[in-house]
Every structure is written in C-alpha cells, then in structure tokens.
Motif scaffolding. Sequence first.
Motif, PDB file in Angstrom:
ATOM      1  N   SER A  14      36.974  48.992  45.093  1.00 12.44           N
ATOM      2  CA  SER A  14      37.913  48.094  44.411  1.00 12.44           C
ATOM      3  C   SER A  14      37.278  47.561  43.132  1.00 12.44           C
ATOM      4  CB  SER A  14      38.320  46.943  45.335  1.00 12.44           C
ATOM      5  OG  SER A  14      37.191  46.114  45.612  1.00 12.44           O
ATOM      6  N   MET A  15      38.126  47.061  42.245  1.00 10.60           N
ATOM      7  CA  MET A  15      37.674  46.439  40.998  1.00 10.60           C
ATOM      8  C   MET A  15      38.342  45.069  40.898  1.00 10.60           C
ATOM      9  SD  MET A  15      37.882  49.609  38.277  1.00 10.60           S
ATOM     10  CE  MET A  15      37.390  48.512  36.969  1.00 10.60           C
ATOM     11  N   THR A  16      37.553  44.061  40.581  1.00 11.76           N
ATOM     12  CA  THR A  16      38.087  42.710  40.421  1.00 11.76           C
ATOM     13  C   THR A  16      37.774  42.212  39.021  1.00 11.76           C
ATOM     14  OG1 THR A  16      36.048  41.747  41.320  1.00 11.76           O
ATOM     15  CG2 THR A  16      37.849  42.160  42.871  1.00 11.76           C
ATOM     16  N   GLY A  17      38.606  41.306  38.554  1.00 10.95           N
ATOM     17  CA  GLY A  17      38.395  40.723  37.247  1.00 10.95           C
ATOM     18  C   GLY A  17      37.478  39.530  37.293  1.00 10.95           C
ATOM     19  N   PRO A  18      37.187  38.905  36.119  1.00 10.44           N
ATOM     20  CA  PRO A  18      36.303  37.739  36.071  1.00 10.44           C
ATOM     21  C   PRO A  18      36.817  36.573  36.910  1.00 10.44           C
ATOM     22  CG  PRO A  18      36.637  38.648  33.886  1.00 10.44           C
ATOM     23  CD  PRO A  18      37.608  39.344  34.786  1.00 10.44           C
ATOM     24  N   ASP A  19      38.135  36.530  37.104  1.00  6.70           N
ATOM     25  CA  ASP A  19      38.706  35.425  37.877  1.00  6.70           C
ATOM     26  C   ASP A  19      38.750  35.723  39.373  1.00  6.70           C
ATOM     27  OD1 ASP A  19      40.536  37.420  37.793  1.00  6.70           O
ATOM     28  OD2 ASP A  19      42.229  36.178  37.106  1.00  6.70           O
ATOM     29  N   GLY A  20      38.197  36.869  39.787  1.00  5.11           N
ATOM     30  CA  GLY A  20      38.169  37.207  41.198  1.00  5.11           C
ATOM     31  C   GLY A  20      39.413  37.900  41.693  1.00  5.11           C
ATOM     32  N   ARG A  21      40.378  38.112  40.816  1.00  4.40           N
ATOM     33  CA  ARG A  21      41.606  38.783  41.245  1.00  4.40           C
ATOM     34  C   ARG A  21      41.368  40.287  41.347  1.00  4.40           C
ATOM     35  NH1 ARG A  21      46.392  35.936  40.853  1.00  4.40           N
ATOM     36  NH2 ARG A  21      46.231  33.845  39.935  1.00  4.40           N
ATOM     37  N   LEU A  22      42.001  40.892  42.305  1.00  2.00           N
ATOM     38  CA  LEU A  22      41.885  42.323  42.518  1.00  2.00           C
ATOM     39  C   LEU A  22      42.640  43.063  41.421  1.00  2.00           C
ATOM     40  CD1 LEU A  22      40.643  44.287  44.600  1.00  2.00           C
ATOM     41  CD2 LEU A  22      42.912  44.383  45.698  1.00  2.00           C
ATOM     42  N   MET A  23      41.943  43.949  40.722  1.00  2.00           N
ATOM     43  CA  MET A  23      42.548  44.681  39.621  1.00  2.00           C
ATOM     44  C   MET A  23      42.934  46.103  40.025  1.00  2.00           C
ATOM     45  SD  MET A  23      40.002  43.558  36.519  1.00  2.00           S
ATOM     46  CE  MET A  23      40.833  44.682  35.422  1.00  2.00           C
ATOM     47  N   ARG A  24      42.095  46.730  40.857  1.00  2.00           N
ATOM     48  CA  ARG A  24      42.357  48.133  41.181  1.00  2.00           C
ATOM     49  C   ARG A  24      41.648  48.495  42.486  1.00  2.00           C
ATOM     50  NH1 ARG A  24      41.625  53.190  37.010  1.00  2.00           N
ATOM     51  NH2 ARG A  24      42.258  54.846  38.442  1.00  2.00           N
ATOM     52  N   VAL A  25      42.307  49.355  43.260  1.00  2.00           N
ATOM     53  CA  VAL A  25      41.702  49.868  44.496  1.00  2.00           C
ATOM     54  C   VAL A  25      41.875  51.374  44.524  1.00  2.00           C
ATOM     55  CG1 VAL A  25      42.139  47.722  45.775  1.00  2.00           C
ATOM     56  CG2 VAL A  25      43.830  49.577  45.840  1.00  2.00           C
ATOM     57  N   ASN A  26      40.967  52.060  45.217  1.00  2.00           N
ATOM     58  CA  ASN A  26      41.109  53.511  45.325  1.00  2.00           C
ATOM     59  C   ASN A  26      41.944  53.854  46.561  1.00  2.00           C
ATOM     60  OD1 ASN A  26      39.321  52.950  47.363  1.00  2.00           O
ATOM     61  ND2 ASN A  26      37.920  54.640  46.900  1.00  2.00           N
ATOM     62  N   PRO A  27      42.358  55.088  46.689  1.00  3.43           N
ATOM     63  CA  PRO A  27      43.207  55.465  47.828  1.00  3.43           C
ATOM     64  C   PRO A  27      42.580  55.161  49.192  1.00  3.43           C
ATOM     65  CG  PRO A  27      43.281  57.149  46.148  1.00  3.43           C
ATOM     66  CD  PRO A  27      42.221  56.185  45.725  1.00  3.43           C
ATOM     67  N   ALA A  28      41.238  55.306  49.297  1.00  3.49           N
ATOM     68  CA  ALA A  28      40.589  55.058  50.595  1.00  3.49           C
ATOM     69  C   ALA A  28      40.764  53.610  51.022  1.00  3.49           C
ATOM     70  CB  ALA A  28      39.104  55.423  50.503  1.00  3.49           C
ATOM     71  N   LEU A  29      40.595  52.671  50.100  1.00  5.30           N
ATOM     72  CA  LEU A  29      40.752  51.262  50.426  1.00  5.30           C
ATOM     73  C   LEU A  29      42.230  50.950  50.694  1.00  5.30           C
ATOM     74  CD1 LEU A  29      39.613  48.454  50.755  1.00  5.30           C
ATOM     75  CD2 LEU A  29      39.824  48.119  48.285  1.00  5.30           C
ATOM     76  N   ALA A  30      43.132  51.556  49.934  1.00  5.49           N
ATOM     77  CA  ALA A  30      44.545  51.320  50.157  1.00  5.49           C
ATOM     78  C   ALA A  30      44.955  51.768  51.556  1.00  5.49           C
ATOM     79  CB  ALA A  30      45.362  52.040  49.092  1.00  5.49           C
ATOM     80  N   GLN A  31      44.407  52.927  52.000  1.00  6.63           N
ATOM     81  CA  GLN A  31      44.721  53.427  53.333  1.00  6.63           C
ATOM     82  C   GLN A  31      44.175  52.486  54.403  1.00  6.63           C
ATOM     83  OE1 GLN A  31      43.223  57.332  54.093  1.00  6.63           O
ATOM     84  NE2 GLN A  31      44.370  57.564  55.999  1.00  6.63           N
ATOM     85  N   MET A  32      42.974  51.962  54.152  1.00 13.65           N
ATOM     86  CA  MET A  32      42.372  51.046  55.095  1.00 13.65           C
ATOM     87  C   MET A  32      43.182  49.766  55.211  1.00 13.65           C
ATOM     88  SD  MET A  32      38.539  49.443  54.991  1.00 13.65           S
ATOM     89  CE  MET A  32      37.849  51.085  54.885  1.00 13.65           C
ATOM     90  N   LEU A  33      43.718  49.285  54.094  1.00 16.39           N
ATOM     91  CA  LEU A  33      44.498  48.054  54.117  1.00 16.39           C
ATOM     92  C   LEU A  33      45.956  48.293  54.488  1.00 16.39           C
ATOM     93  CD1 LEU A  33      43.124  46.391  50.840  1.00 16.39           C
ATOM     94  CD2 LEU A  33      42.473  45.876  53.210  1.00 16.39           C
ATOM     95  N   GLY A  34      46.341  49.561  54.596  1.00 16.26           N
ATOM     96  CA  GLY A  34      47.718  49.863  54.956  1.00 16.26           C
ATOM     97  C   GLY A  34      48.687  49.555  53.843  1.00 16.26           C
ATOM     98  N   THR A  35      48.268  49.764  52.627  1.00 18.81           N
ATOM     99  CA  THR A  35      49.139  49.501  51.487  1.00 18.81           C
ATOM    100  C   THR A  35      49.057  50.684  50.524  1.00 18.81           C
ATOM    101  OG1 THR A  35      49.669  47.938  49.731  1.00 18.81           O
ATOM    102  CG2 THR A  35      47.324  48.320  50.187  1.00 18.81           C
ATOM    103  N   THR A  36      49.833  50.571  49.443  1.00 24.51           N
ATOM    104  CA  THR A  36      49.808  51.622  48.422  1.00 24.51           C
ATOM    105  C   THR A  36      49.089  51.108  47.186  1.00 24.51           C
ATOM    106  OG1 THR A  36      51.947  50.901  47.570  1.00 24.51           O
ATOM    107  CG2 THR A  36      51.955  52.623  49.251  1.00 24.51           C
ATOM    108  N   ILE A  37      48.678  52.033  46.357  1.00 26.35           N
ATOM    109  CA  ILE A  37      47.941  51.664  45.131  1.00 26.35           C
ATOM    110  C   ILE A  37      48.917  51.042  44.138  1.00 26.35           C
ATOM    111  CG2 ILE A  37      46.579  52.549  43.216  1.00 26.35           C
ATOM    112  CD1 ILE A  37      45.543  54.712  45.052  1.00 26.35           C
TER     113      ILE A  37
END
Length: 285
Positions: free
Chosen positions: A262-285
């Motif tokens: 995953s990639m997060t911004g300076p404010d700690g917000r999630l900016m981007r996730v790869n397909p593997a993490l999306a599958q683990m979280l049960g969500t889409t990119i």
Amino acid sequence: RSRHLALPPRSLPVRAAGTPDAASPIPRGAFDGHDYRGEDVLAFAVDVPDTPWQLVVKQDRAEVLAGANVRSGLIVAVLLMAVAFVAVAGVFVRRSDRQRHDLAILATEVDRARTRTRADTVLRCIGDAVLWTDSDGRVAGMNPVAEALTGWSGDEAAGRPVDEVFRVVDETTNAPIENPVARVLRERVPVELANHAVLVARDGSARPVADSGAPILGENGHIEGVVLVFRDQTVARKAREALAESEARFRAFFDCAPVAKSMTGPDGRLMRVNPALAQMLGTTI
C-alpha cells in the motif's frame, strides 16, 4: 601774401562763380564759386560798412568736405565691419548649429550602437535559439545557438527564405510542417510549433524541437518581421521517456507483487493498494 601765388595783398581780382567777368559784383552771403586757381570753393561775402569793400571768406570745397568724407568713410567702414561681423557670426552660428546637429546624430548612433551591442550580448548569452526574419520571411539574423541547431551561420543564412534554414517535419510521418513564420505573417499573432515537430539541420541530422513565433511590429503598427525562439527537445524528451519507463516498472512491480502493498500520503491517508492487499481486505482497487 597768397599761399598759392606770390602777389601783393588786394591785388588779386575776384570773380564770382557764374559771373561774366571780374567787374561783376560778388553776391552777398554764402555762395559757391571758383577761385583764381579754378578750384571749387565755398565762400561767404559781407559788405564792409562805410566802404566800397567787401569781405570774402572762402575755403576749398575739398577741404570742407574732407572731414565729412572722412566721417562718411568711417561710417561706411563701421557699417562694412558690422556687416562682416554679422556675416561671420552667422557662419559661426550655422557652424555651431551644424556641430550640435552632428553631435546629436553621433549621440543617437552611439546610443543605437550601444543598444545593438547590448542586444547582441543578450542574444549570445541566451540559452534558447533565436532566429528573426524580415517582413518577407527571409532570415535577417540568428544567435549562436540557432546557428548550431540549424547548421547555418548567420552570414550564410542572411537573406535566404526561412523555410530553407528552419526546416521542420512531422516526427511520425516525416511530412513537412507549415513553418511558424508563415503563420505569424499571415495571422499577425504569436503561434507555437505543433507537437512532434522535428528540425532538420543543414547536414540532414534531425532533432525534436519546441518553438514559438511572434510578430515584430514597427512604430506604425506594420509587421516588420518575425522572431522565432526554439530549443532542442532531445534531452527533455529522453528524460520524459526515462521517467515514463521508470513509472511503468514501478507500477508493474507494485501491482504484480504477490504480497500486500500500500501507499499512504503525508497525512496517513491510504493512496493506493496493490491487488494482493485488495484481495486480502475483500475490496477492489
């Protein structure tokens, strides 16, 4: 005795001017006449009271007029000197005016030369290529950078049609592109060169360029020429291509990684996730 003849006093007959002989009476008062020498004289005669005598005083006209002639000569000389002084003064004034006029012209030319020198210095120091033309689209000058990119020296290019010196073609089709100078002369507004333009130098080498053209307007508003400013895009394009390639590699590595990323911004917000993490979280990119 007479100062002119050796005769005893009162022995010289006197004859008035215009009288027939010496026996004629002498006029009273002032009169003109001739003396015994035949010279013109100015005379004045009066009667001596209680006698038959007359007292005559005379002076040569030349002597009387000598002073007047001298004064007249002096006046004429002074007048001539005044005229000469005025003439000489006029010459000096005209010469002074001419000198001031010549100095003004010289100062203007020096100022123009300084301006041209400053302009030449700026053109030689600027990092972009600069080429300018006359109102007929013929090359009027170039700076060293433009000479290097086109392969033409300023002296060789001077007076040539700009299409011959600044040749641009489409990078993909290799078809000629309308020269920006022609567009500026036609539309009388600044223009930019089309994307994917390639400059073909005199030796046939080609390099991508970006440029812009603008009209050169005179004091009366008439267009007197066009100035082109262009630069070699080879390095900038390679840098953009390298950046695009790097981004593609990173995207492939991030997206294809088998582990969650995953990639997060300076404010700690999630900016981007790869397909593997999306599958683990049960969500889409």
